[in-house]
Design a protein around this motif. Sequence first.
Motif, PDB file in Angstrom:
ATOM      1  N   ALA A 164       2.673 -10.217   2.582  1.00 57.47           N
ATOM      2  CA  ALA A 164       2.505  -8.821   3.003  1.00 57.47           C
ATOM      3  C   ALA A 164       1.959  -8.755   4.423  1.00 57.47           C
ATOM      4  N   LEU A 165       0.970  -9.574   4.723  1.00 57.22           N
ATOM      5  CA  LEU A 165       0.406  -9.584   6.082  1.00 57.22           C
ATOM      6  C   LEU A 165       1.439 -10.064   7.094  1.00 57.22           C
ATOM      7  N   HIS A 166       2.153 -11.136   6.762  1.00 59.01           N
ATOM      8  CA  HIS A 166       3.179 -11.641   7.675  1.00 59.01           C
ATOM      9  C   HIS A 166       4.279 -10.602   7.878  1.00 59.01           C
ATOM     10  N   GLY A 167       4.644  -9.910   6.811  1.00 58.67           N
ATOM     11  CA  GLY A 167       5.680  -8.888   6.915  1.00 58.67           C
ATOM     12  C   GLY A 167       5.236  -7.689   7.731  1.00 58.67           C
ATOM     13  N   ALA A 168       3.940  -7.426   7.746  1.00 60.71           N
ATOM     14  CA  ALA A 168       3.418  -6.288   8.505  1.00 60.71           C
ATOM     15  C   ALA A 168       3.428  -6.548  10.005  1.00 60.71           C
ATOM     16  N   ILE A 169       3.330  -7.796  10.397  1.00 60.59           N
ATOM     17  CA  ILE A 169       3.116  -8.119  11.812  1.00 60.59           C
ATOM     18  C   ILE A 169       4.250  -7.649  12.729  1.00 60.59           C
ATOM     19  N   PHE A 195      -5.037   0.196   5.498  1.00 58.32           N
ATOM     20  CA  PHE A 195      -3.950  -0.696   5.104  1.00 58.32           C
ATOM     21  C   PHE A 195      -4.475  -1.909   4.355  1.00 58.32           C
ATOM     22  N   THR A 196      -5.506  -2.564   4.906  1.00 53.56           N
ATOM     23  CA  THR A 196      -5.990  -3.786   4.254  1.00 53.56           C
ATOM     24  C   THR A 196      -6.724  -3.471   2.950  1.00 53.56           C
ATOM     25  N   ARG A 197      -7.426  -2.340   2.885  1.00 61.30           N
ATOM     26  CA  ARG A 197      -8.042  -1.957   1.603  1.00 61.30           C
ATOM     27  C   ARG A 197      -6.966  -1.720   0.551  1.00 61.30           C
ATOM     28  N   GLY A 198      -5.908  -1.016   0.936  1.00 62.83           N
ATOM     29  CA  GLY A 198      -4.822  -0.748  -0.009  1.00 62.83           C
ATOM     30  C   GLY A 198      -4.091  -2.012  -0.413  1.00 62.83           C
ATOM     31  N   LEU A 199      -3.917  -2.913   0.539  1.00 64.15           N
ATOM     32  CA  LEU A 199      -3.243  -4.176   0.236  1.00 64.15           C
ATOM     33  C   LEU A 199      -4.045  -4.981  -0.779  1.00 64.15           C
ATOM     34  N   LEU A 200      -5.354  -5.078  -0.571  1.00 58.27           N
ATOM     35  CA  LEU A 200      -6.177  -5.809  -1.536  1.00 58.27           C
ATOM     36  C   LEU A 200      -6.184  -5.122  -2.892  1.00 58.27           C
ATOM     37  N   ALA A 201      -6.157  -3.790  -2.896  1.00 58.44           N
ATOM     38  CA  ALA A 201      -6.113  -3.067  -4.172  1.00 58.44           C
ATOM     39  C   ALA A 201      -4.813  -3.353  -4.914  1.00 58.44           C
ATOM     40  N   ALA A 202      -3.723  -3.515  -4.176  1.00 59.84           N
ATOM     41  CA  ALA A 202      -2.437  -3.817  -4.808  1.00 59.84           C
ATOM     42  C   ALA A 202      -2.372  -5.259  -5.286  1.00 59.84           C
TER      43      ALA A 202
END
Length: 198
Positions: free
Chosen positions: A155-160, A182-189
């Motif tokens: 997800a992080l690599h895809g966001a870059i 974004f990072t809070r939501g990513l960790l929640a997912a």
Amino acid sequence: MNQDRRDRLRDAAIAVLAEGGGRGLTHRAVDAAADVPLGTAKNYFPTRDALLRAVAERCLEQYRAVAAALAGAGPGPSDRAGLAALLAGLLRNVAGPGRPRMLAYLELQTEATRRPWLAALLDPIASGDFAAHRTLLSGAGLPAGPERARALTLALHGAIPHLLGGSPGTLAAAGLDDLDGFTRGLLAAVCPEGTQTP
């Protein structure tokens, strides 16, 4: 050979690759960016493949320096909020001071689709992130199985690329106009509240 000049040329090559893409990476352009006499880059890196190798090796050195700085900063975040803040900070670096290195790295990845030797040189950068993110998840007290580390890393690599592109509509659609959110939501997912730590 003069190591300082070699590093100056490699840093200039990163800047040229970031700004002009693969087609813009020439010995002449690197000489100009490094402000050295014409022919200097060719003397250090005689072929275009040698120039690409030099950029890849420099990107790997810089990646390892960032990783070492993070490791030297202490044990890392101990909770979800701290990890989200760290990841948001890393993305801000990618969009800010780390932008040339990341753009050069993405250009190198494209070149690597046609050059297996270059893909092998770049492999420690991408593969290292999977282990690093698994360690960060674990340190923050979150489930850190390989599947979750993969999901977070991809997800992080895809966001870059979207972050670097900077198109307002895309940034808003991806949630990248608010990196903390974004990072809070990513960790929640990836690690929903209440999931058990293995």
